[in-house]
Design an enzyme around this catalytic site. Structure first.
Site: not given
Ligand code: 13P
Length: 284
Positions: A82-83
């Site tokens: 992720d990110h």
């Molecule tokens: P939330 O933490 O709001 O569920 O978002 C998750 C997310 O977009 C991870 O990249």
């Protein structure tokens, strides 16, 4: 089943208009809960790791859990970073066996975002690794990325088209009004932007900031092209509350396996609830 990348999962989801849940895991127990929930519902699933989680455990440990759990799984499982702003960490994850990565250069000027995203796509594609890119600034805190309300902005449509047309990413994350973390008020989703993007670009979209959105919002965003739906904060709450609630109710026991089991069930329930909402049940 060997790990998959996100390509065929998201293609099928886009065509059939459901969302594949991408759930941020924290450790072995949470990974097991995500896989178990997907198996119970016969759903494809994306296991997501934040960069902090990767740095905390190291790539080798995470890869071992995921391979053990997904290797025996009957449903398609992808492992996605992720990110991530750090190209060398992206490279480490690719080398360790992640099947998908996200380059988040959304805080950079547009041309730099394009160039960094292109660099990751060039690195990943020959290895059959899928890549998610982001444009706009999603409010809230996700990992080490903090975006204040006043700095958040929705995706610019011309830039979105240019980014998608020139890079052809496997998944595109546009900022459309959702937020990472707990919503303070009712989120205002820019459905018109989602609609415009999907009418002009044939690339699956990722919906970030899933925790706290209503069933109606999820369904509308999925119908408008969000084939990947991210959930992190809800699992952080389930992780801690699942453990603590058992302990509070049995505070003289000190039998940690019971707390872990309670944590597992809280996580599994949360993932099951989301998969049902996203419509990916039975789509493995
Ligand atoms: P939330 O933490 O709001 O569920 O978002 C998750 C997310 O977009 C991870 O990249």
């Amino acid at each position: 089943m060997p790990l998959e990348n996100m390509k065929s999962m998201l293609k099928k989801a886009s065509e059939q208009k459901y969302g594949v849940g991408a759930f941020n895991i924290l450790d072995y127990n949470s990974t097991k809960a995500v896989v178990s929930a997907a198996e119970k519902l016969n759903a494809p699933v994306i296991i997501q790791t934040s960069t902090k989680t990767v740095i905390y455990w190291g790539t080798k440990a995470i890869m071992n859990w995921v391979l053990e759990l997904a290797g025996e799984s009957i449903v398609p499982v992808a492992l996605h970073l992720d990110h991530c702003k750090d190209i060398s960490l992206i490279e480490d994850c690719i080398n360790a066996g992640w099947t998908s990565v996200m380059i988040d250069a959304s805080s950079k000027p547009f041309e730099e975002n394009l160039s960094l995203s292109r660099q990751v796509i060039d690195m990943a594609r020959p290895e059959d690794i899928t890549v998610e890119v982001e444009l706009g600034a999603i409010v809230g805190v996700e990992d080490d990325i903090h975006v204040k309300e006043q700095d958040s902005h929705l995706v610019n449509i011309e830039q979105a088209l240019e980014m998608c047309n020139t890079l052809q990413p496997d998944c595109f994350a546009p900022a459309v009004g959702t937020a990472h973390g707990i919503y303070k008020g009712t989120p205002k989703i820019a459905y018109d932007l989602l609609e415009e993007i999907t009418s002009k670009i044939d690339i699956p979209l990722a919906l970030h900031g899933g925790t706290g959105l209503s069933v109606e919002v999820f369904k509308k965003c999925i119908a408008l092209g969000c084939a990947k739906v991210n959930i992190s904060t809800q699992l952080k709450y389930a992780f801690i509350d699942g453990f603590v609630s058992y302990h509070n109710a049995h505070n003289t026991e000190y039998n940690p396996l019971k707390e872990l089991d309670s944590q597992f069930r809280a996580l599994e329930d949360a993932v099951i609830e989301n998969i049902k909402i996203f419509g990916s049940e039975g789509k493995a």
